[in-house]
Scaffold this motif. Structure first.
Motif, PDB file in Angstrom:
ATOM      1  N   ASN A 128       0.828  -1.219   0.000  1.00 54.41           N
ATOM      2  CA  ASN A 128       0.000   0.000   0.000  1.00 54.41           C
ATOM      3  C   ASN A 128       0.854   1.258   0.000  1.00 54.41           C
ATOM      4  O   ASN A 128       0.602   2.205   0.741  1.00 54.41           O
ATOM      5  N   ARG A 161      -4.634   0.065  -0.919  1.00 59.70           N
ATOM      6  CA  ARG A 161      -5.860   0.200  -0.145  1.00 59.70           C
ATOM      7  C   ARG A 161      -7.002   0.563  -1.093  1.00 59.70           C
ATOM      8  O   ARG A 161      -6.787   1.202  -2.130  1.00 59.70           O
ATOM      9  N   THR A 162      -8.201   0.188  -0.722  1.00 58.06           N
ATOM     10  CA  THR A 162      -9.385   0.640  -1.446  1.00 58.06           C
ATOM     11  C   THR A 162      -9.755   2.005  -0.873  1.00 58.06           C
ATOM     12  O   THR A 162     -10.451   2.115   0.138  1.00 58.06           O
ATOM     13  N   LEU A 165     -13.282   3.104   0.120  1.00 54.67           N
ATOM     14  CA  LEU A 165     -13.748   2.693   1.453  1.00 54.67           C
ATOM     15  C   LEU A 165     -13.124   3.543   2.548  1.00 54.67           C
ATOM     16  O   LEU A 165     -13.798   3.922   3.516  1.00 54.67           O
ATOM     17  N   VAL A 166     -11.832   3.816   2.422  1.00 55.18           N
ATOM     18  CA  VAL A 166     -11.137   4.617   3.443  1.00 55.18           C
ATOM     19  C   VAL A 166     -11.798   5.983   3.582  1.00 55.18           C
ATOM     20  O   VAL A 166     -12.092   6.446   4.693  1.00 55.18           O
ATOM     21  N   ASP A 174      -8.589   4.156  14.680  1.00 51.28           N
ATOM     22  CA  ASP A 174      -8.754   2.701  14.660  1.00 51.28           C
ATOM     23  C   ASP A 174      -7.746   2.086  15.624  1.00 51.28           C
ATOM     24  O   ASP A 174      -6.534   2.139  15.382  1.00 51.28           O
ATOM     25  N   GLU A 256     -11.145  -4.171   1.626  1.00 42.42           N
ATOM     26  CA  GLU A 256     -10.228  -3.107   2.057  1.00 42.42           C
ATOM     27  C   GLU A 256      -9.019  -2.906   1.150  1.00 42.42           C
ATOM     28  O   GLU A 256      -8.437  -1.828   1.125  1.00 42.42           O
TER      29      GLU A 256
END
Length: 265
Positions: A128, A161-162, A165-166, A174, A256
């Motif tokens: 990523n 990473r998607t 979605l983030v 988190d 994700e």
């Protein structure tokens, strides 16, 4: 901007550019990919496409699991990273396991200063990492450099990473729901996301690894990292613009992360 802190922490270490996280990066890697052999095995589907004695570039090598794993398979491996601390850890791992590879500290836009065009059968850009390229212009320059280094028919393997979605999750904290054990030591991993209003703006991720020491005290290593997110469709268009054709993609807007394999035309 202040790093994550707590009154109970004995020490907080904050260094820019993965200087601090390089020392604790094991806690950010999944259990299934901890060893070099396991990390390389997770890319078996693309590795089996390589010729024997292939020349491979790991262009965001991190602490070296993939690069050392590929070298263990008999490949001629070059490992590069923008972080000198990451390159050092890769060298240490290679020495520990007797792996033969070359390391270079270089950002993506510096790769063509070190290597000739069409030098590699495969280029990896995993972990990523591409979102650290500064905006669309920086990302395109990074992809152009990696594409130039591939021989015709060679492949770029990229994980991401998607970001759809983030961004949908907004700014947030988190906190891991359990301690992670590495090398007999426990730590809690925390991500703090700063999501900018618009896609093209600079975003931030603060990553903290809170290591619980034997005496019960806690050592936190934390870094605030800049990132520039991108949509999956944008990535596909940018790959095409630098002469790469998407051959395989695992993109799912509800998952994700994903992998893209793109071939040099």
């Amino acid at each position: 901007m202040c790093p994550l802190k707590s009154a109970e922490l004995t020490e907080v270490v904050v260094v820019a550019g993965y200087g601090a996280l390089a020392e604790v990066y094991e806690w950010l890697i999944s259990e299934a990919r901890l060893t070099p052999a396991e990390f390389a095995a997770s890319f078996d589907d693309v590795i089996r496409l390589l010729p024997s004695n292939a020349r491979v570039l790991d262009s965001s090598c991190g602490i070296g699991q993939l690069a050392v794993g590929l070298a263990g398979l008999g490949m001629r491996v070059v490992a590069t990273d923008a972080s000198a601390a990451m390159v050092r850890r890769t060298e240490e791992l290679a020495e520990e396991l007797g792996a033969s590879l070359r390391t270079v500290r270089a950002d993506w836009d510096e790769l063509t200063d070190h290597f000739d065009d069409a030098s590699f059968d495969m280029v990896f850009c995993v972990g990523n990492s591409l979102h650290h390229a500064e905006g669309a212009r920086g990302r395109l320059a990074a992809l152009e450099s990696m594409s130039r280094l591939l021989r015709p028919g060679g492949r770029l393997v990229l994980t991401s990473r998607t970001w759809e979605l983030v961004r949908a999750g907004g700014s947030r904290l988190d906190i891991g729901d359990q301690l992670v054990r590495r090398n007999g030591r426990d730590a809690l991993v925390i991500y703090r996301w700063e999501i900018a209003p618009h896609w093209e703006q600079e975003h931030h991720i603060e990553i903290a690894v809170a290591q619980v020491k034997a005496d019960g005290s806690v050592l936190v290593r934390s870094e605030l990292l800049s990132c520039w997110p991108y949509r999956y469709d944008e990535l596909g268009s940018e790959l095409h613009s630098v002469g790469l054709r998407v051959e395989k993609s695992t993109f799912d807007p509800q998952v994700e992360g994903y992998m893209v394999v793109a071939t040099k035309e």
